[in-house]
Design a protein around this motif. Structure first.
Motif, short mmCIF file in Angstrom:
data_model
loop_
_atom_site.label_atom_id
_atom_site.label_comp_id
_atom_site.label_asym_id
_atom_site.label_seq_id
_atom_site.Cartn_x
_atom_site.Cartn_y
_atom_site.Cartn_z
N THR A 154 -14.49 25.77 1.74
CA THR A 154 -15.58 26.62 1.26
C THR A 154 -15.22 28.09 1.49
N LEU A 155 -16.01 28.98 0.89
CA LEU A 155 -15.78 30.41 1.09
C LEU A 155 -15.89 30.77 2.57
N HIS A 399 -11.36 30.09 -8.64
CA HIS A 399 -12.45 30.50 -7.75
C HIS A 399 -11.98 31.31 -6.55
N ASN A 436 -14.21 26.29 -2.87
CA ASN A 436 -15.48 25.94 -3.50
C ASN A 436 -16.58 26.81 -2.92
N TYR A 437 -17.48 27.25 -3.74
CA TYR A 437 -18.59 28.08 -3.29
C TYR A 437 -19.83 27.23 -3.10
N GLU A 438 -20.41 27.36 -1.93
CA GLU A 438 -21.59 26.56 -1.62
C GLU A 438 -22.74 26.96 -2.53
N LYS A 439 -23.41 25.97 -3.06
CA LYS A 439 -24.60 26.23 -3.87
C LYS A 439 -25.82 25.77 -3.10
#
Length: 451
Positions: A154-155, A399, A436-439
């Motif tokens: 994750t970021l 990303h 991956n960016y957390e949503k």
């Protein structure tokens, strides 16, 4: 983040002081770091293994120069070998992507140079010392890339990995301030300054400090939710930048500027209008702070740092060779490639050749020319894989807005400092991560249908 982050910074300032004042402490620090991360990797749940491994490797990347400077490790290349060790443990737990095979090919292509070197080395030369030294960097890169390829993070996790590179650089900076608290007394010319670099190689120190500048610039822009944290990160950036500049080794600082510019450009492109306005404001604030740091550096060096970056000697005369002899080394290695185009002269053999011709050991600063001269056509294949495989990754996953900054660091560093330290190889591998960016979860109200 605030209190924990502040505690980490204070701890690493204290570690720098302990390294300076107590001769027994460097070894204790080294083995404590190795043991702590080994325990962490083994004990964390499987879904946290990847992050634990990358944090361990990142910390050793940031600590490698201070370990070398204080003779903390078991031997000079200890950090690289333990990074490889951690990566193998990570592979055991989480495996590698079947698409990462080009980096296995890189490892295989390095082998012929060892055979050629074994045939060509002088009887009194040490095969392990000469060959392992020049190949440990490329091997560390290839194994790092094998592990990192398409690993999902994750970021916030990649920000943590980047921070773990920066924390031991705080320790390094603290040690440098204690080693030479006054710069004015040790600067007498425009050459790279060992005294301002803790008595160690200015090139390696500058590279590490430049990487530290990038780390705390990233924290300033992406990981500072309060004014206190922004102030703290810009202060760390400024202090590290000052110590980097006064090493008089330009490579690390110019590489840091390139990384920061690339990173900010990518962040700006991916931001909305409101975020872009804030980035512009913070960017000009950063420029103002950096200018102040340069003014202080110029004052502390009596203007000699200005002449250094202008390619002048201390009297203000233009230097005939602003590359400090690097161009001549580069050309001699191209000659080595022309003379031995298929398998090259063998790992570390160019250093032996220069010793015979010049009567002194002259190490290369350029990994590109070294690959050509010592590996021949196989070196060209290695370079093509290293240059184009990340672009293939980027085409399917765009990303990671650190992607170009990481590659810029790798490419710039191997052109001015070869792969003396693990940093360029490991940072290159970070560009291969799948970020991956957390949503935030979307909560929908349940609509009750009337009966």
């Amino acid at each position: 983040m605030g209190s924990k982050y502040l505690s980490q910074i204070i701890l690493h300032i204290v570690l720098g002081a302990l390294l300076y004042y107590f001769s027994f402490f460097p070894s204790l620090y080294f083995f404590s770091v190795i043991g702590y991360f080994l325990y962490k990797i083994i004990t964390v749940p499987k879904n946290e293994k990847t992050l634990a491994v990358l944090m361990a490797c990142a910390y050793l990347v940031g600590a490698e120069v201070i370990f070398r400077m204080t003779s903390a490790g078991i031997f000079y290349e200890s950090s690289k070998y333990f990074i490889i060790f951690y990566l193998f443990i990570g592979m055991f737990y989480t495996g590698i992507s079947n698409k990462s095979y080009p980096y296995f090919i890189v490892l295989v292509l390095l082998i012929p140079s060892i055979i050629v070197a074994a045939i060509g080395l002088n009887i009194d030369a040490s095969l392990r010392r000469n060959v392992a030294f020049v190949l440990s960097g490329p091997v560390c890169l290839a194994i790092s890339a094998l592990y990192c390829y398409d690993k999902k993070v994750t970021l916030q996790q990649i920000l943590t990995i980047i921070l773990y590179i920066g924390l031991p650089i705080i320790t390094l900076s603290t040690y440098l301030f204690l080693y030479t608290p006054s710069i004015k007394g040790v600067v007498t010319g425009t050459q790279s300054n060992f005294a301002a670099s803790g008595g160690f190689g200015p090139n390696q120190v500058s590279t590490a400090l430049g990487l530290g500048m990038f780390v705390f610039c990233v924290n300033f822009f992406l990981n500072s939710k309060t004014l206190f944290l922004k102030t703290l990160n810009i202060l760390l950036f400024s202090l590290i930048a000052f110590r980097g500049i006064v090493t008089f080794s330009r490579g690390g600082i110019l590489t840091a500027i390139l990384m920061i510019a690339t990173f900010l450009f990518m962040v700006y492109l991916k931001s909305n209008k409101k975020q872009k306005n804030m980035i512009v404001i913070y960017f000009f604030s950063l420029i103002a702070i950096a200018s102040l740091v340069w003014i202080v550096s110029s004052s502390q060096t009596s203007g000699l740092i200005d002449k250094r970056y202008a390619g002048q000697d201390k009297l203000g005369r233009e230097k005939e060779d602003v590359s400090a002899g690097r161009v001549n080394i580069f050309m001699s290695e191209l000659e080595g490639f022309i003379d031995h185009p298929f398998l090259g002269v063998g790992a570390s053999e160019m250093k032996e050749i220069r010793l015979e011709r010049l009567g002194k050991v002259v190490a290369t600063h350029n990994e590109l020319s070294r690959l050509l001269s010592e590996h021949g056509l196989l070196g060209i294949i290695i370079l093509l894989i290293l240059l184009f495989k990340p672009l293939d990754v980027r085409s399917s996953n765009n990303h990671n807005f650190f992607f170009y900054a990481f590659l810029a660091f790798w490419f710039a560093t191997i052109n001015h400092s070869a792969m003396r330290i693990a940093a360029p190889g490991f940072v290159y591998a970070l560009a291969l991560l799948n970020v991956n960016y957390e949503k935030r979860p979307l909560h929908r109200k349940r609509i009750i249908q009337p009966r």
